[in-house]
Structure formats: structure tokens, C-alpha cells
Motif scaffolding. Structure first.
Motif, PDB file in Angstrom:
ATOM      1  N   ALA A 161      48.985  -0.595 -69.216  1.00  0.00           N
ATOM      2  CA  ALA A 161      48.108   0.535 -69.553  1.00  0.00           C
ATOM      3  C   ALA A 161      48.853   1.854 -69.417  1.00  0.00           C
ATOM      4  N   ILE A 162      49.583   1.992 -68.309  1.00  0.00           N
ATOM      5  CA  ILE A 162      50.310   3.249 -68.090  1.00  0.00           C
ATOM      6  C   ILE A 162      51.348   3.449 -69.194  1.00  0.00           C
ATOM      7  N   ARG A 163      52.097   2.370 -69.474  1.00  0.00           N
ATOM      8  CA  ARG A 163      53.100   2.460 -70.544  1.00  0.00           C
ATOM      9  C   ARG A 163      52.460   2.879 -71.862  1.00  0.00           C
ATOM     10  N   SER A 164      51.358   2.187 -72.211  1.00  0.00           N
ATOM     11  CA  SER A 164      50.715   2.456 -73.504  1.00  0.00           C
ATOM     12  C   SER A 164      50.296   3.914 -73.615  1.00  0.00           C
ATOM     13  N   VAL A 165      49.641   4.410 -72.555  1.00  0.00           N
ATOM     14  CA  VAL A 165      49.164   5.796 -72.610  1.00  0.00           C
ATOM     15  C   VAL A 165      50.334   6.751 -72.758  1.00  0.00           C
ATOM     16  N   CYS A 166      51.408   6.531 -71.967  1.00  0.00           N
ATOM     17  CA  CYS A 166      52.573   7.421 -72.052  1.00  0.00           C
ATOM     18  C   CYS A 166      53.183   7.383 -73.447  1.00  0.00           C
ATOM     19  N   ILE A 167      53.309   6.172 -73.999  1.00  0.00           N
ATOM     20  CA  ILE A 167      53.931   6.056 -75.328  1.00  0.00           C
ATOM     21  C   ILE A 167      53.057   6.709 -76.390  1.00  0.00           C
ATOM     22  N   LEU A 168      51.735   6.533 -76.251  1.00  0.00           N
ATOM     23  CA  LEU A 168      50.819   7.189 -77.203  1.00  0.00           C
ATOM     24  C   LEU A 168      51.044   8.697 -77.212  1.00  0.00           C
ATOM     25  N   ALA A 179      57.511   1.249 -80.548  1.00  0.00           N
ATOM     26  CA  ALA A 179      56.522   1.740 -79.588  1.00  0.00           C
ATOM     27  C   ALA A 179      55.549   0.627 -79.222  1.00  0.00           C
ATOM     28  N   GLY A 180      55.116  -0.134 -80.238  1.00  0.00           N
ATOM     29  CA  GLY A 180      54.164  -1.218 -79.991  1.00  0.00           C
ATOM     30  C   GLY A 180      54.752  -2.269 -79.066  1.00  0.00           C
ATOM     31  N   THR A 181      55.979  -2.684 -79.390  1.00  0.00           N
ATOM     32  CA  THR A 181      56.612  -3.710 -78.566  1.00  0.00           C
ATOM     33  C   THR A 181      56.809  -3.212 -77.137  1.00  0.00           C
ATOM     34  N   MET A 182      57.255  -1.957 -77.045  1.00  0.00           N
ATOM     35  CA  MET A 182      57.567  -1.401 -75.738  1.00  0.00           C
ATOM     36  C   MET A 182      56.340  -1.366 -74.833  1.00  0.00           C
ATOM     37  N   SER A 183      55.173  -1.057 -75.447  1.00  0.00           N
ATOM     38  CA  SER A 183      53.989  -0.889 -74.596  1.00  0.00           C
ATOM     39  C   SER A 183      53.489  -2.229 -74.079  1.00  0.00           C
ATOM     40  N   SER A 184      53.723  -3.320 -74.814  1.00  0.00           N
ATOM     41  CA  SER A 184      53.133  -4.597 -74.368  1.00  0.00           C
ATOM     42  C   SER A 184      54.165  -5.544 -73.778  1.00  0.00           C
ATOM     43  N   ASP A 185      55.430  -5.391 -74.149  1.00  0.00           N
ATOM     44  CA  ASP A 185      56.451  -6.320 -73.670  1.00  0.00           C
ATOM     45  C   ASP A 185      57.138  -5.733 -72.442  1.00  0.00           C
ATOM     46  N   LEU A 186      56.814  -6.286 -71.272  1.00  0.00           N
ATOM     47  CA  LEU A 186      57.347  -5.696 -70.046  1.00  0.00           C
ATOM     48  C   LEU A 186      58.795  -6.084 -69.795  1.00  0.00           C
ATOM     49  N   ASP A 187      59.328  -7.042 -70.595  1.00  0.00           N
ATOM     50  CA  ASP A 187      60.732  -7.428 -70.423  1.00  0.00           C
ATOM     51  C   ASP A 187      61.667  -6.314 -70.856  1.00  0.00           C
ATOM     52  N   ILE A 188      61.197  -5.511 -71.820  1.00  0.00           N
ATOM     53  CA  ILE A 188      62.039  -4.411 -72.299  1.00  0.00           C
ATOM     54  C   ILE A 188      61.960  -3.272 -71.295  1.00  0.00           C
ATOM     55  N   SER A 189      63.116  -2.794 -70.863  1.00  0.00           N
ATOM     56  CA  SER A 189      63.078  -1.702 -69.893  1.00  0.00           C
ATOM     57  C   SER A 189      62.730  -0.404 -70.611  1.00  0.00           C
ATOM     58  N   LEU A 190      62.092   0.467 -69.886  1.00  0.00           N
ATOM     59  CA  LEU A 190      61.655   1.728 -70.492  1.00  0.00           C
ATOM     60  C   LEU A 190      62.837   2.522 -71.013  1.00  0.00           C
ATOM     61  N   GLN A 191      63.948   2.494 -70.267  1.00  0.00           N
ATOM     62  CA  GLN A 191      65.142   3.245 -70.663  1.00  0.00           C
ATOM     63  C   GLN A 191      65.582   2.870 -72.069  1.00  0.00           C
ATOM     64  N   GLU A 192      65.728   1.548 -72.282  1.00  0.00           N
ATOM     65  CA  GLU A 192      66.193   1.075 -73.600  1.00  0.00           C
ATOM     66  C   GLU A 192      65.223   1.512 -74.699  1.00  0.00           C
ATOM     67  N   MET A 196      52.140  -3.726 -58.183  1.00  0.00           N
ATOM     68  CA  MET A 196      51.305  -3.175 -59.269  1.00  0.00           C
ATOM     69  C   MET A 196      50.939  -4.303 -60.235  1.00  0.00           C
ATOM     70  N   PRO A 197      49.641  -4.476 -60.537  1.00  0.00           N
ATOM     71  CA  PRO A 197      49.275  -5.536 -61.488  1.00  0.00           C
ATOM     72  C   PRO A 197      49.846  -5.256 -62.880  1.00  0.00           C
ATOM     73  N   ILE A 198      50.090  -6.364 -63.610  1.00  0.00           N
ATOM     74  CA  ILE A 198      50.733  -6.240 -64.917  1.00  0.00           C
ATOM     75  C   ILE A 198      49.892  -5.380 -65.869  1.00  0.00           C
ATOM     76  N   TRP A 199      48.577  -5.596 -65.827  1.00  0.00           N
ATOM     77  CA  TRP A 199      47.734  -4.855 -66.791  1.00  0.00           C
ATOM     78  C   TRP A 199      47.821  -3.356 -66.568  1.00  0.00           C
ATOM     79  N   LEU A 200      47.984  -2.984 -65.286  1.00  0.00           N
ATOM     80  CA  LEU A 200      48.038  -1.545 -65.002  1.00  0.00           C
ATOM     81  C   LEU A 200      49.330  -0.950 -65.571  1.00  0.00           C
ATOM     82  N   GLU A 201      50.437  -1.740 -65.408  1.00  0.00           N
ATOM     83  CA  GLU A 201      51.702  -1.238 -65.930  1.00  0.00           C
ATOM     84  C   GLU A 201      51.623  -1.087 -67.445  1.00  0.00           C
TER      85      GLU A 201
END
Lengths: 286, 68
Positions: free
Chosen positions: A8-15, A48-61, A1-6
């Protein structure tokens, strides 16, 4: 999965998640933001902002920390709704600054308020003479609320008329040329009544931008065409005028007649009419 | 204008007042206002009845103007 797609998906879910969270937090937060709630809001946004753009942070945390940061205020709000002591601890108490017209210096000191700041807060409330103040209290959110002495309080309708006629909220019955049926039904009126009233004024529904019915069933309208003068509702004024005329008529007949019996009847009627005007007059005047 | 026709005119005004009060009693939203209008309407009703009796007597006294 390309990084931008991940991302985008994260951002939309967090929004979507944030939207739900703000709905749970409710309106109160907006109107009366305490310092604590302010910080919580910023922190949640930041996470929320950091989580959506920083892929190093796991979603769980990220989700765990967001849930804790946003549900903790909800929990506090729930408990303080039930418990007065807890509420005082969380939201703080109000402090009385002026009582019986006298400034309480110890309370000023305790809140670290200087006299200048007190005067400034009073001026914000349009009070320039401390002597006019009967009671002033510093609310937990930092507002100063002021009760003026009775003789310095603004005049209200109740001061002038002992029993002013009550007024309910008006209902908007036409918006943008469309009839709103629900408010009409609330007033116990129907489309037929509205059509009749508009015909009386000589306008069509399509030309009305806004129409309201007040609590005495009077219709006021605003037209698209501002050059046309709209007549103010006259019914109540005309009714009052008619009552005054009839009262005067009775007095006249009482003077003119020769029959004692008729005179008594006319005088009684004139008196009754005066009484009626006194009773109904205040309701008809506005 | 004769006395009888004058009084009849007043009767007509009184009837208009009665109708106006009745309408306000029905359209008002506030209960106190409703009651005030309703009581005023009842008073007007009684006055109309009494005035009708008076007109009957006037017509008896001025039979030539009967019905005008």
C-alpha cells in the motif's frame, strides 16, 4: 511490517510520483503522441505497476529505471526545442505528396503509401477529386493535410465583406445564478451595469443559468425556466433603424423647404448620415 | 405638426443616436470598432450643433410655435 502495508505504501508513493512525472511531461504529449512517446508512456506505467506489487524488486532499481524512462523524453524535448536539426531527426520531417496539383509518386513510394491509402486519407478530408487539391503534405504524426485550390476553398466572411467587423471572445458573467466579477471587470463593466441590463429584460440574477457579454457589450442570457422567452439584444438594430429614419427625415425636409440655405443644410446632413450608416452599419448588423 | 416641431423630433432622434454610439464606443472591446463608433459619435455631435442652429432660425420664423 505486513506485506499488504508495504504494498500500500509503495503504491501510494508511486502514484504520487507518477502524477508529478506526468505534470513534468506536460500537455504536448497528450495532444500529439508520437510512437516513441507512446511506448515510453506504456513502459513507465508498466514499471510503476510491477514495482508497486512485486516486492522482490528493490525500490532503488525501480525508481532508477522509472526516472530514466520518464526523464529521457523530457531531455529530448528540451534539446529539440533549441535545435532544429535534432528536432528533424527526432520528430521526423513532413513529406509533400501533392504539389502544384500533381502527385509526387517518388515521395509516395518513399513513405510506402499506396494510391488507395492516399485517396482514403483525402476522402477523410472531404476531398473526392484529386484534381481539387493544390498541395497535400504528410505530417510526421501520420496526418495528411490538404490545401485546396483557391476556387475550391470554402467561402469565408472575408471573401464576401472586404473588412468584416472584428469580434473578440465573449465573456461569461453569470454562471448558475452567481455573478462572476473577474470576467465583468475584463470587459470594463461592473455589477451595476449587469443589474441594469437584467432589469431591462425583467429577470433576477438568481433565475439566470448562464449569461454572456459579447465584444460589443450586448448581454445574452439563458434562464433556468426554459418556458420563458428571452428577448434578443435589440439595441444595435434599433440604433441602425434610428439612423436610417433620421437620414430619411433629412431628405424629406430637403424636399419640403423653400429656403435655399436650409435645403443645402438638410442635403448635406442626409449625405453625412448615409456615410455614417455605411461606416457603422456593418458593426451594427450582427 | 409644424415644421419646427418635426425638426425638433429629428433632433431628438439624433441625440438618441449620439448616445447609442457613445455607449457602443465605450463598451466595444475591439479598438477599430471603438474608433469607428467614436468618429461616428463626433459626426453626430456636429450634426446636432448645426441642426440646433437651424431650429433657432425656424423658431424665429414661426414665433407662434416657439418652444414646442
Amino acid at each position: 511490517m505486513p506485506i499488504w502495508l508495504e504494498v500500500a505504501i509503495r503504491s501510494v508513493c508511486i502514484l504520487i510520483g507518477l502524477f508529478v512525472i506526468t505534470r513534468i511531461l506536460g500537455k504536448k504529449q497528450l495532444s500529439k503522441l508520437s510512437f516513441f512517446e507512446y511506448i515510453v508512456g506504456i513502459t513507465v506505467g508498466d514499471i510503476a505497476g510491477t514495482m508497486s506489487s512485486d516486492l522482490d524488486i528493490s525500490l532503488q532499481e525501480g525508481i532508477t529505471s522509472i526516472l530514466i524512462w520518464s526523464l529521457f523524453p523530457v531531455l529530448i524535448a528540451r534539446i529539440s526545442l533549441r535545435n532544429k536539426k535534432f528536432r528533424d531527426f527526432v520528430e521526423g520531417n513532413s513529406t509533400v505528396f501533392i504539389k502544384n496539383g500533381k502527385i509526387l509518386e517518388e515521395n509516395l513510394k518513399r513513405e510506402k503509401y499506396t494510391v488507395d491509402e492516399l485517396l482514403e486519407q483525402l476522402r477523410k478530408k472531404d476531398v473526392f477529386r484529386v484534381a481539387d487539391v493544390e498541395f497535400a503534405v504528410l505530417e510526421p504524426n501520420g496526418d495528411l493535410n490538404v490545401l485546396l485550390k483557391r476556387e475550391k476553398q470554402p467561402l469565408t466572411v472575408g471573401d464576401v465583406f472586404p473588412n468584416p467587423p472584428r469580434e473578440k471572445e465573449p465573456q461569461t458573467v453569470i454562471m448558475d445564478g452567481m455573478i462572476l466579477d473577474e470576467p465583468l471587470a475584463t470587459m470594463g463593466l461592473g455589477r451595476g451595469w449587469l443589474k441594469e441590463q437584467l432589469d431591462k429584460q425583467g429577470v433576477a440574477v438568481e433565475n439566470v443559468f448562464l449569461a454572456q457579454v459579447d465584444s460589443y457589450g450586448q448581454l445574452t442570457i439563458d434562464l433556468y425556466d426554459d418556458k420563458i422567452q428571452v428577448a434578443e439584444p435589440q439595441e444595435k438594430k434599433l440604433l441602425l433603424a434610428a439612423m436610417k429614419k433620421v437620414q430619411a427625415d433629412f431628405e424629406l425636409y430637403a424636399l419640403q423647404t423653400n429656403s435655399e440655405e436650409a435645403k443645402a443644410l438638410y442635403e448635406a446632413h442626409a449625405a453625412k448620415m448615409t456615410e455614417l450608416i455605411e461606416k457603422v452599419g456593418p458593426l451594427l448588423r450582427n | 405638426m409644424t415644421v419646427a416641431s418635426q425638426v425638433k423630433q429629428t433632433l431628438a432622434s439624433l441625440k438618441a443616436i449620439h448616445a447609442g454610439l457613445q455607449q457602443l464606443a465605450l463598451t466595444s472591446q475591439d479598438e477599430t470598432a471603438q474608433r469607428t463608433f467614436h468618429e461616428a459619435m463626433l459626426t453626430a455631435e456636429r450634426m446636432i450643433a448645426e441642426l440646433k442652429g437651424r431650429i433657432g432660425r425656424l423658431e424665429f420664423e414661426e414665433p407662434q410655435y416657439h418652444g414646442k
